[in-house]
Design a protein around this motif. Sequence first.
Motif, PDB file in Angstrom:
ATOM      1  N   GLU A 315      10.752  21.681 -42.824  1.00  0.00           N
ATOM      2  CA  GLU A 315      11.993  21.812 -43.583  1.00  0.00           C
ATOM      3  C   GLU A 315      12.680  20.454 -43.741  1.00  0.00           C
ATOM      4  O   GLU A 315      13.169  20.124 -44.846  1.00  0.00           O
ATOM      5  N   ALA A 318      10.918  18.521 -46.400  1.00  0.00           N
ATOM      6  CA  ALA A 318      11.273  18.955 -47.747  1.00  0.00           C
ATOM      7  C   ALA A 318      12.640  18.407 -48.166  1.00  0.00           C
ATOM      8  O   ALA A 318      12.829  17.940 -49.299  1.00  0.00           O
ATOM      9  N   ASN A 321      12.237  14.801 -48.995  1.00  0.00           N
ATOM     10  CA  ASN A 321      11.620  14.625 -50.318  1.00  0.00           C
ATOM     11  C   ASN A 321      12.641  14.832 -51.431  1.00  0.00           C
ATOM     12  O   ASN A 321      12.675  14.072 -52.423  1.00  0.00           O
TER      13      ASN A 321
END
Length: 486
Positions: A315, A318, A321
């Motif tokens: 998580e 992500a 990113n």
Amino acid sequence: MSALTPQSDMPTPTTDKITQAAMETIYLCKFRVSMDGEWLCLRELDDISLTPDPEPTHEDSWEDLTDVVEQLRDDSEDPNYLMANERMNLMNMAKLSIKGLIESALNLGRTLDSDYAPLQQFFVVMEHCLKHGLKAKKTFLGQNKSFWGPLELVEKLVPEAAEITASVKDLPGLKTPVGRGRAWLRLALMQKKLSEYMKALINRKDLLSEFYEPNALMMEEEGAIIAGLLVGLNVIDANFCMKGEDLDSQVGVIDFSMYLKDGNSTKGSEGDGQITAILDQKNYVEELNRHLSATVNNLQAKVDALEKSNTKLTEELAVANNRIITLQEEMERVKEESSYILESSRKATKDRTADGQALTEARKQLKEETQLRLDVEKELEAQIGMRQEMELAMKMLEKDVCEKQDALVALRQQLDDLRALKHELSFKLQSSDMGVKQKSELNSRLEEKTNQMAATIKQLEQSEKDLVKQAKTLNSVANKLIQKHH
């Protein structure tokens, strides 16, 4: 020693026997402890006679014997003589301790732990051997004698011992050098390298001279003999739990009662050894089963924690990113704005329609936008570095999870094997119980038949008595009839 008053009813030993008894003897209070095979024999010193014969053959025999005794007394006060006696005593105790430990361990037939009495006595004897002749080091608390210093040298002589030394230093419960030395001896015995380490240490007298006196046990040939005897301990398996054991405050006292020979002792009757062995094996398998179950549960908890950590890192990756994408979009927007500002400033310069204040504001805005762009680029590089570190950490965690899963599968297989062994031992125990029950039932049946036969015999005896009475009655009747007939 005992009093030397002449006694006419006691035999006189020769000078050689007295000297040999003094050299091969451990003196314990008012007793003389001497070697007898694999035992220590205890004898009161008053039983040792040093008196001349009732009819001596030479006039000066008593003076010679007194000179020998005085010589022995003078030698006993010599420090070198005392150290030699101590070395001999410690070597004899080490022989008895190692031999008794090997024999009892082989008869026991299972892994030894720290509660095993012969093993505890072996470590006490080894501690006394290592302490013999230690030089006292002065500290701010006073003088200190510890055998941990010589044992630390082993890792310099044998690289394999570095792991043991590091493990001892990492143990949280050890606070004194004596406790570290005791832990080192236990770990070396578990590794089955105690003899190798002691031989390597004894061969370097130049290093040992810093810690020991010249006539100490580790500096003389008795130390080499003890190191050779330690080779036999490689046949036994030992397992110790160091974390819960208090090695700092233990008192190292040799228990002579384990090795003393009692002439009045008799061999006890043998019990049911097979059933006892089966019960011991069953208890050992159950304990090992519980230990493995706890290990499996701990590994499963670690795997669950790693999976949660993996999910959390995914998580966070992500989110990182998304942040990188947002920063890239902001950097593109800043580039477009800066290019637009540059174009507008160029047009303003060419046209020369804008005044100096507008140009200064444009330059200031351009400088701010440029600084913002540099900050965004630095933050982008930092986010990219964090992303690479997270990916590397993810790979390491995945590898660790795979290894833990393989270990979990192997432990489960071992658990299944131990359960099968447990069922087999339970079946054997039940079979032996059934055999005992059958024997007891057969014995009860035989007792019932014996009682029945005894009752039948009594009935037959009673019938025989009745028949004898009837025969006597018939005989008397017949005699009466014969008499009447005549």
